[in-house]
Design a protein around this motif. Structure first.
Motif, short mmCIF file in Angstrom:
data_model
loop_
_atom_site.label_atom_id
_atom_site.label_comp_id
_atom_site.label_asym_id
_atom_site.label_seq_id
_atom_site.Cartn_x
_atom_site.Cartn_y
_atom_site.Cartn_z
N ILE A 121 0.86 -1.19 0.00
CA ILE A 121 0.00 0.00 0.00
C ILE A 121 0.89 1.23 0.00
O ILE A 121 1.78 1.35 0.85
CB ILE A 121 -0.92 0.01 1.23
CG1 ILE A 121 -1.81 -1.23 1.24
CG2 ILE A 121 -1.77 1.27 1.26
CD1 ILE A 121 -2.63 -1.40 2.51
N SER A 126 -3.13 5.25 0.82
CA SER A 126 -3.48 5.33 2.23
C SER A 126 -4.17 6.65 2.56
O SER A 126 -5.19 6.67 3.27
CB SER A 126 -2.21 5.18 3.09
OG SER A 126 -2.51 5.21 4.46
N ARG A 146 -3.12 9.93 10.11
CA ARG A 146 -2.18 9.07 9.40
C ARG A 146 -0.93 8.84 10.26
O ARG A 146 -0.65 9.61 11.18
CB ARG A 146 -1.78 9.70 8.07
CG ARG A 146 -0.99 10.98 8.19
CD ARG A 146 -0.68 11.53 6.81
NE ARG A 146 0.09 12.77 6.91
CZ ARG A 146 0.46 13.49 5.85
NH1 ARG A 146 0.13 13.10 4.63
NH2 ARG A 146 1.17 14.59 6.02
N PRO A 150 2.49 3.94 5.42
CA PRO A 150 1.28 3.88 4.59
C PRO A 150 0.46 2.64 4.91
O PRO A 150 1.01 1.55 5.12
CB PRO A 150 1.84 3.81 3.17
CG PRO A 150 3.19 4.45 3.25
CD PRO A 150 3.72 4.06 4.61
N GLY A 151 -0.86 2.81 4.95
CA GLY A 151 -1.75 1.69 5.26
C GLY A 151 -1.93 1.46 6.74
O GLY A 151 -2.60 0.51 7.15
N TRP A 153 -3.04 3.61 10.21
CA TRP A 153 -3.57 4.86 10.75
C TRP A 153 -3.58 4.79 12.28
O TRP A 153 -3.63 3.71 12.87
CB TRP A 153 -4.99 5.10 10.27
CG TRP A 153 -5.17 5.10 8.78
CD1 TRP A 153 -4.22 5.33 7.82
CD2 TRP A 153 -6.40 4.87 8.08
NE1 TRP A 153 -4.77 5.26 6.57
CE2 TRP A 153 -6.11 4.98 6.69
CE3 TRP A 153 -7.71 4.59 8.47
CZ2 TRP A 153 -7.10 4.80 5.71
CZ3 TRP A 153 -8.68 4.42 7.51
CH2 TRP A 153 -8.38 4.53 6.13
#
Length: 322
Positions: A121, A126, A146, A150-151, A153
Motif C-alpha cells: 500500500i 493510504s 495518518r 502507509p496503510g 492509521w
C-alpha cells in the motif's frame, strides 16, 4: 510500533514457530553462532503463556523493556506512537488504537485475514482512503490520523479505552473469528469494519489496484488499543528488534524462514557474540508463539563455564520450546 535500537540487546520475534513447516525446518537448521552465544549466556527472564494470548510474546517483551505494564491485548502502541509523533501529549490519558488496512478473504465457512505486510500500500492510496473513511469514524466519535507507515492509521476515541484486541501478528494468516469473536465489546468495531467494507468496495483506489493485479483493500484490523499513562525510556536504551523472520513465519514458508535464520546467525548474532567476547554487557531475547526468553551473561567461575560447555542445550532445541 516504532522499533527501539540498542546494538547490544537483540529482540527476535518468531524465533520459534509452531506451524508445521517451520517446526519441521528446525531439525536441519544449523546456527553455530547462536549455539556458541547461548553457551555463554543464561536465562535472565522467561515469560511463557498460552499461545492464545491476544498479545504475542515479542510484544510483551518489548513492552516490558519499555516499562509498559498492561493487560493482555491492551498494550497501547497507538497511544505511544501518538505521543512520540506529537499527536498527543506525554502522560495523556487519551485512548488510541492502530488501524491497519488489509485484505479479508471470504472462504466458504470462514474469513481469513491476509498479512498486510504483503499488500504494498503506498502513501497516496493510504491518504485517499483515510479521507474517505474519516466521516464514518467521526460519527462514532473517532478521530483518524495518518502515521508514518502507509496503510497504517492512528485513531483516537473512547471506544478504545480498556478494549482488548489481538495483535496483527497473532491474527495475520488465520481466520478472524479466532482473534476477534463477536463479543459485546467488539460489536462497535465489527460495525465499523462492515461499513468500511462497503465503502472500500466503491473506491477508485481498489479499482486501480485490481487492474494492477494487486489485492483490493477491503477492511482494517484494530490493535494496539488503550491508554499510555506512563513515560517510556528513550528508544536507544531498549533493544534492536529484528523482524526478518516474521513474514516467512506467518506464511509457514520453511525455506524462507530457515534462510532468514541463517542470515541472522551469520550477521547480527555473530556481531553480538563478538561484542560478548569484547566484554560488553549483551542481551538476547528470543520469542516464539508462547514464550519470550531473555538471555544475559551470568557471573560464574571458570569451572562453571567449562561445565556449561558440556551440558549446553542446542539452540534449535531451545527454539522449538518457544
Amino acid at each position: 510500533m516504532a522499533l527501539p535500537l540498542s546494538p547490544t540487546h537483540l529482540l527476535i520475534p518468531f524465533a520459534g514457530r509452531g506451524s508445521s513447516a517451520c517446526a519441521a525446518a528446525l531439525a536441519t537448521l544449523q546456527l553455530p553462532n547462536l549455539d556458541a552465544l547461548l553457551t555463554r549466556l543464561a536465562v535472565a527472564h522467561d515469560d511463557t503463556q498460552a499461545d492464545t494470548t491476544l498479545t504475542p510474546p515479542h510484544e510483551r517483551a518489548l513492552a516490558r523493556a519499555l516499562g509498559i505494564d498492561a493487560a493482555d491485548g491492551c498494550i497501547a502502541w497507538g497511544a505511544r506512537e501518538a505521543q512520540q509523533t506529537g499527536l498527543s501529549r506525554a502522560g495523556s490519558d487519551e485512548p488510541w488504537a492502530v488501524l491497519t488496512l488489509c485484505h479479508w478473504e471470504v472462504a466458504i465457512d470462514e474469513v481469513v485475514l491476509h498479512d498486510p505486510g504483503d499488500m504494498a500500500i503506498d502513501a497516496a492510496e493510504s491518504q485517499a482512503l483515510l479521507e474517505a473513511a474519516r466521516p464514518f469514524f467521526q460519527e462514532d466519535g473517532i478521530v483518524l490520523r495518518r502515521s508514518a507507515a502507509p496503510g497504517r492509521w492512528l485513531a483516537r476515541g473512547e471506544l478504545f479505552r480498556g478494549l482488548a484486541t489481538a495483535s496483527l501478528d497473532r491474527a495475520a494468516g488465520g481466520p478472524i473469528s479466532a482473534w476477534a469473536p463477536l463479543t459485546d465489546a467488539l460489536k462497535p468495531v465489527r460495525k465499523l469494519q462492515n461499513e468500511m467494507q462497503m465503502l472500500l468496495y466503491t473506491q477508485r483506489v481498489n479499482d486501480e489496484r485490481i487492474a494492477r493485479g494487486l489485492q483490493p483493500i477491503n477492511s482494517f484490523w484494530l490493535s494496539g488499543t488503550g491508554v499510555l499513562s506512563t513515560a517510556t525510556p528513550a528508544a536507544a536504551e531498549v533493544a534492536t528488534v529484528l523482524d526478518t523472520l516474521r513474514a516467512p513465519a506467518l506464511r509457514d514458508d520453511a525455506a524462507a524462514w530457515a534462510a532468514a535464520w541463517q542470515a541472522l546467525d551469520a550477521g547480527p548474532i555473530a556481531e553480538l557474540l563478538a561484542a560478548y567476547r569484547r566484554g560488553e554487557a549483551v542481551q538476547l531475547t528470543l520469542c516464539g508463539d508462547r514464550s519470550a526468553r531473555r538471555f544475559a551473561p551470568q557471573p560464574r567461575g571458570a569451572l562453571g563455564w567449562v561445565k556449561n560447555l558440556f551440558t549446553r542445550t542446542q539452540a534449535t532445541t531451545m527454539l522449538a520450546a518457544l
